[in-house]
Design an enzyme around this catalytic site. Structure first.
Site, PDB file in Angstrom:
ATOM      1  CB  SER A 786      -0.958  -0.092   1.225  1.00 17.58           C
ATOM      2  OG  SER A 786      -2.000   0.637   0.948  1.00 17.58           O
ATOM      3  CG  ASP A 864      -6.861  -2.348  -3.910  1.00 17.46           C
ATOM      4  OD1 ASP A 864      -7.524  -1.728  -3.177  1.00 17.46           O
ATOM      5  OD2 ASP A 864      -5.541  -2.436  -3.576  1.00 17.46           O
ATOM      6  CG  HIS A 897      -5.709  -2.308  -0.299  1.00 17.47           C
ATOM      7  ND1 HIS A 897      -4.809  -1.656  -1.343  1.00 17.47           N
ATOM      8  CD2 HIS A 897      -5.197  -1.596   0.880  1.00 17.47           C
ATOM      9  CE1 HIS A 897      -3.782  -1.131  -0.812  1.00 17.47           C
ATOM     10  NE2 HIS A 897      -3.921  -1.021   0.521  1.00 17.47           N
TER      11      HIS A 897
END
Length: 932
Positions: A786, A864, A897
């Site tokens: 991330s 995501d 995610h």
């Protein structure tokens, strides 16, 4: 049902004796009279709220389906310190005692061994010598046919693996998981003002006849026990299994959640039910019987269903409309009628759920159930993103879903507030007094008639705290914070504490305690003695911050506020107290835990009166969780078992780790060339060989205001790499992160991705230089997930192959114009206001620099909703345009995610581990120009 015959009288005084080593200003004993859901699924998750992956609810929903998890799925980890100052130049004096588990070492000087020990080992050494001589005789004639050679002075990945090492497979198989017994306090309808009235009511689970049952118990009376029923039930011939549960304080009604389908980080949809414990009747919660007609079993999936704080009502959201029903009624009242894909009532849209409220609710109840305020979010002008779905084998064509998603410079949702007055059953519109395009932040009822909320400008720079007074219908701005004064921004705020009247102390009205920056730029506690007070009285101060969840409890009898902070060390966390009862002692810090245990990391949850607590020691030792009287759960090394409930079941874990030499962790800091001090964690393989050279893996998150690397304990991905691959791990906390005040945090303002790579490169280079004889400088890698994936790529871009030879990036941001508006503009302002920041600094631009890597590995999920795969596809497209082939990419269909869909999370970490092994074994050397 058995009930206690005890009265709730005082059993033990709250006595916190001051430790001899305390640095507190107190010189007398500290005396007291005795009297929710979304998991941060980002693998780089951290304690701080301000990550790109991330008020106590009035009635919390407890998830009862999660079993033991492998550690890396839960939080950021680190191991206990071996020696704070250990470096490679200490290697001959290293020893292998790991303070995590106090494993005995054989690294004692020969002169300290007993005569029987010497004789035993002398005999053993003689036998080993004979065996080696025998093997040499056998093996000398044998031809060596391998065409792969390893220089003696290097340490290839895997060379550290022996029968006492562990790999990623041990982590994924749950070998190091520590199960915890269920324990949740059941909140009373009103805050308890005395210890006498607080029995420490909680619920847990118990297996009875092969089924999980919910059991209500008390910490005060260990014989008190009420069976609330099992976790499975039949309805119209179909069996349902409870996924979440809420229990009212009278123990006569429950709310169940079943068949919960996750939506985003905190939200889901599922069936909700009520259970009447006096009759055992279970009924579904539905908007109306007519609405449910035609649906299977007459059921409809709701966004949530909860008790109001005083348990007089049940409120729920269906199809973005808010419904309310009396606690004893089967029929609900529809309070809103405009809910749609664009209008969200009492429920946040995607960006408010993710970046502001961190909840699936947008409704706030007065403490006496007399009123409630809810937010309506209007996303009509917000653009959609589309997520395609690939793994549905029933449909020949692609299906897709759309999400309202605001990006920097584009339209944000608009919000309105509405007051529900249950006393006259009228719905009012609240004038927020905010400018157009403002953001709603924290909200809380300070009294039954006063609602406080915070709004900011679009860029989250100016905060106005407002109070709406219901009887007069007046709205007042009580405080304004200009974050430009400390070169910062407005972050997601922590819950404030309501302080009730106390006539015996001449406190006739309500007040509250808030957490915000002081004049020196550190987040501290401020007491506002009245609802409309403009200036707060600072209760804590110093070059440290209130951390974690902030305020964890309040004791009315002594007006003591309990909170967690990093006063002892920026990487640790302990419990503290402060009181505002006596004006002459306001600001005195009460050191409740031993300050000499500077590496300890604790979390606490207190019962309503502050009498009882759940104490979680998260590091640096093995995690441990207990519940009991607050005074008895402060030092878990000396727990008094008579009145303390042990919640961790770690016997199997302790037996398992006896089979392994665990990595050695040190907590360190380094002063850089410009005087900035950077914290970092060093994780080394056990039993380092001074004759070998070791690879390096740098792990990074680095998001603004976050704090990823603390003294929490871990046996997870990084530890498996250290043990199984013989790699040294560095976890670096660059400037811009949290826990060290705004002078450190504000470096990130306006230029994400500028300072993080510079700090990482300098720390890594200094470490390599200091330990040059023991490091293989051709085997240095960096990885992150991330924001950490973004920083990993920015570091490679800046470094241009000088330091880092390999990189792994999972779900990375590559261009901040593709991320959401509230998070990005909080730090960067809008693109039109900061063109150089967005396009000259924070975007990945120098794609040619990735040619300098020996190998790059990128992973992303196609669904995501947070960091869209558009980021990775655009990045890889630029590599393709340059003709670069020195990269690998793994795409996970329909994963979000967290990358969990269809067994994906296990594969993520296996891929990372074995890709890294291949890299350090030299399998990717000189391949960047080869055709694939």
């Amino acid at each position: 049902m058995s009930t206690s015959t005890h009265s709730h009288k005082r059993k033990n005084s709250h006595l916190f004796s001051q430790r001899k080593s305390s640095n507190s200003s107190m010189d007398k004993p500290f005396l007291f009279p005795d009297s929710n859901n979304g998991t941060n699924t980002d693998s780089q998750a951290n304690e701080n709220e301000n990550t790109i992956d991330e008020s106590r609810p009035t009635s919390s929903t407890i998830d009862v389906t999660d079993g033991p998890q492998t550690p890396f799925l839960q939080e950021r980890y680190s191991m206990a310190p071996q020696r704070e100052s250990f470096e490679f130049n200490d290697i001959e004096n290293q020893g292998v005692t790991n303070s995590f588990f106090s494993v005995k070492s054989f690294n004692r000087p020969w002169g300290e061994w007993s005569l029987p020990e010497k004789r035993s080992y002398a005999l053993l050494f003689a036998l080993v010598a004979l065996l080696l001589l025998f093997l040499m005789v056998i093996l000398i004639p044998t031809k060596f046919t391998s065409n792969r050679t390893t220089p003696a002075e290097t340490s290839p990945a895997g060379s550290g693996l022996n029968e006492r090492s562990f790999t990623i497979e041990n982590v994924l198989n749950g070998d190091f998981s520590i199960p915890e017994d269920t324990f949740h306090f059941i909140a009373p309808p009103q805050s308890l003002k005395s210890h006498d009235s607080d029995p420490g009511l909680y619920f847990t689970t118990k297996e009875i006849d092969g089924q999980t049952h919910f059991i209500a118990k008390q910490l005060f009376d260990e014989n008190y026990e009420v069976n609330l029923g099992g976790n499975r039930f039949q309805y119209e011939g179909v069996e349902f299994t409870v996924s979440s549960i809420q229990i009212n304080y009278n123990l006569d009604k429950l709310i169940f959640g079943t068949d919960l389908d996750p939506e985003f980080r905190h939200s889901s949809k599922g069936y909700y039910w009520t259970k009447d414990l006096s009759t055992g009747t279970i009924e579904p919660i539905v908007p109306s019987e007519e609405a449910a007609d035609g649906n299977e079993h007459g059921l409809l999936k709701l966004s949530y269903a909860h008790f109001s704080p005083a348990y007089n009502y049940i409120y729920f959201v269906y199809e973005n409309n808010l419904f309310l029903q009396q606690g004893n009624s089967r029929y609900s009242k529809k309070l809103t009628h405009d809910g749609s894909k664009d209008i969200f009532n009492a429920k946040p849209d995607w960006i408010y759920e993710e970046e502001v409220l961190a909840s699936d609710q947008a409704i706030w109840w007065a403490p006496d159930d007399s009123k409630a305020v809810f937010a309506r979010f209007n996303d009509t002008d917000v653009e959609d993103i589309q997520l395609n779905h690939y793994t549905n084998t029933k449909e020949p064509y692609l299906s897709s879903s759309k999400i309202k998603y605001s990006k920097p410079g584009f339209k944000n949702p608009e919000f309105d507030l509405f007051l529900i007055n249950l006393e006259n059953e009228v719905l009012y519109s609240v004038n927020t007094g905010g400018q157009k395009d403002s953001i709603l932040y924290n909200a809380k009822w300070i009294s039954p008639d006063s609602f406080r909320f915070e709004i900011t400008d679009r860029n989250s720079k100016i905060l106005n705290a407002k109070v709406y007074d219901v009887p007069s219908s007046k709205l007042l701005t009580v405080r304004t914070t200009d974050s430009n004064s400390f070169n910062g921004w407005i972050e997601k705020t922590k819950d404030i504490l309501r302080i009730p009247p106390k006539p015996e102390s001449k406190r006739m009205g309500y007040g509250y305690i808030d957490i915000h920056a002081d004049n020196n730029g550190f987040n501290h506690l401020f007491y506002y003695p009245t609802i409309f007070a403009k200036d707060g009285i600072q209760l804590t101060k110093g070059n440290w911050e209130v951390t974690g969840n902030g305020i964890v409890g309040y004791e009315y009898e002594t007006d003591t506020v309990f909170f967690t902070a990093n006063e002892i060390g920026t990487m640790s966390q302990h419990l503290y107290g402060t009181s505002f009862a006596d004006p002459s002692t306001i600001g005195a810090l009460q050191v409740i835990q031993n300050p000499s245990d500077k590496y300890d990391f604790f979390d606490f949850e207190l019962s309503s009166s502050g009498r009882y607590a759940v104490s979680r020691k998260l590091g640096p030792d093995a995690p441990m969780k207990v519940a009991g009287p607050l005074t008895k759960v402060l030092d878990l090394a000396n727990v008094n078992g008579d009145s303390v409930v042990q919640l961790t079941r770690d016997r199997k874990f302790k037996e398992t780790i006896k089979n392994y030499d665990l990595p050695i962790t040190s907590y360190k800091s380094m002063v850089l060339s410009d005087g900035i001090e950077i914290n970092y964690i060093e994780i080394k393989p056990a039993n380092l060989d001074p004759k070998k050279k070791y690879p390096i893996l740098v792990n990074i998150y680095g998001g603004p205001g976050s704090q990823s690397f603390t003294t929490k304990s871990s046996l997870a991905f990084e530890q498996s790499v250290a043990s199984g691959l013989g790699v040294i791990i560095l976890q670096i906390e660059p400037r811009g992160t949290g826990g060290k005040g705004w002078s450190f945090r504000s470096w990130a303002r306006g230029k994400l991705g500028f300072w993080e790579p510079r700090d990482i490169i300098e720390v890594t280079k200094n470490f390599l230089q200091k330990n040059k004889p023991h490091i293989d400088e051709n085997k240095v890698a960096i990885w992150g997930w991330s924001y950490g994936g973004f920083v990993s790529l920015k570091t490679v871009e800046l470094d241009n192959g000088e330091t880092f030879k390999y990189s792994m990036a999972v779900a990375p941001v590559t261009n901040w114009t593709l991320y959401d508006s509230i998070y990005t503009e909080r730090y960067m302002n809008q693109p039109s206001e900061n063109e150089e920041g967005y396009f000259g600094i924070s975007t990945i631009r120098n794609f040619k620099s990735f040619e300098s890597l020996k190998r790059l590995f990128v992973m992303h999920g196609t669904s995501d909703d947070n960091v869209h795969i558009q980021n990775t596809f655009r990045f890889v497209d630029q590599l393709n345009l340059l003709g670069l082939t020195n990269y690998d990419m793994h795409i996970f269909p329909d994963s979000d995610h967290s990358i969990r869909h269809h067994n994906a999370q296990k594969i993520v970490f296996q891929k990372l581990y074995y890709w890294l092994k291949d890299a350090f074994d030299g399998r990717y050397d000189n391949t960047q120009h080869q055709q694939l």
